[in-house]
Design an enzyme around this catalytic site. Sequence first.
Site, PDB file in Angstrom:
ATOM      1  N   ASP A   6       0.841  -1.078   0.112  1.00  0.00           N
ATOM      2  CA  ASP A   6      -0.161  -0.035   0.322  1.00  0.00           C
ATOM      3  C   ASP A   6       1.067   1.127   0.179  1.00  0.00           C
ATOM      4  O   ASP A   6       1.456   1.471   1.158  1.00  0.00           O
ATOM      5  CB  ASP A   6      -1.158  -0.438   1.089  1.00  0.00           C
ATOM      6  N   LYS A  67       2.369  11.789  -3.280  1.00  0.00           N
ATOM      7  CA  LYS A  67       1.765  10.971  -4.166  1.00  0.00           C
ATOM      8  C   LYS A  67       1.027  11.751  -4.600  1.00  0.00           C
ATOM      9  O   LYS A  67       0.805  11.334  -6.243  1.00  0.00           O
ATOM     10  CB  LYS A  67       0.905   9.965  -3.436  1.00  0.00           C
TER      11      LYS A  67
END
Length: 429
Positions: A6, A67
């Site tokens: 993740d 991100k």
Amino acid sequence: MIVGIDLGTTHSLIGAYTEQGSKLFPNALGDLLTPSVVSVDGGTVLVGQAARDRLISHPEHTVASFKRWMGSSRETRLGDRNIRPEELSALVLRSLLANSENALGEKITEAVISVPAYFSDAQRKATRSAGELAGVRVERLINEPTAAALAYGLQNREEESRFLVFDLGGGTFDVSILECFDNVFEVHASAGDNFLGGEDFLDAMVEAFCQDHSLRRQAMSPQEYGQLRRKLEILKRELGGASIAPLQISIGDRGYEWHIDEERFARLCETLVQRMRTPIERAMRDAKLQPAQLDEIVLAGGASRMPLVARLVSRMFGRLPLRHVNPDQAIALGASVAAGLKSRDAKLDEIILTDVCPYTLGTQIARRDPNGQIHNGYFHPIILRNSTVPISREDMFYPMNDQQHQLTIDIYQGENPLVANNIKLGEIT
């Protein structure tokens, strides 16, 4: 061994499917959550908690939340070099891989990495590049809501079922509607917002604190601002278990006291809550479903712990959501199941995971008006959003001029009727 990862905006986790089921591996500090933060100290690169501590002490050498920049040309200056988002992500992945190799005692060469369901083609390619830079082959990119559903074991239900996964992380928000039948996990619709997450709720608190004390963000040093955000982040978490949360902090040579209750926090975040409603309603429309036709609502992502999230879901669907799996760990646990499926683990029944194209894909066309004038820049959809992939479509186009020997086909993604408001993926001449 294939691992499941993740790669989150705020924290990242790594795990694998073992004889005991999905297992997550701790970092050197013994924590399962590794902060997605990178810091450069001279020739030394720090990742994780050590880097996060330097967000306050050395903010000019440290970066987080990168991100959100995946798939873009944005670069961050750290030390004496500019670093792309996928390079920063690769540094986080290398740290995670080192943790898992220490735990397993073997080299990791393959991985399944989770991505937001609403990630674009460029963002997915950047995530794959990050994996390759970290030294692993990315066997599959699994959408985060699908991974969360696997973590909840919804694939093990005997009867056919439909469910909505609500995934609110640190920087992204995803909604997916899935159906499970005969060992098939079919995604019917995905929607989301790549710039909505727990960080935005924290920004609302920072703005309220500054307004209440007539403070200007620009007047604070980077260290003071970093300390304020860190303390308000703790305050935000305390609101999940208490009706009111107090704060004491020193900025400059002055001390400040502040408190916030759940009611005011909800008012501050009303705009953000409304932004969450839009993707939910859009996904339901695209899936052609009514709330009563859903069997379960699943919450995932650390920011879904906020009480206002559960209230929003309960009001919209008239039921309490499932959240018995740790929301910080759900996606990593599901990615580990997907890794086990990829390696054909004998303890797992084979499951077919389908996916959808989250954006409409099409080309640019020109139109001729009744007066013979040519107008360029119109978007012609070919593959509609939420079409199950892989998919093939054909359409017929004609040149605008007689004796034309060459044409350029532009490929765009987006939902706007004008290509100027969509994202260009490439072109063919």
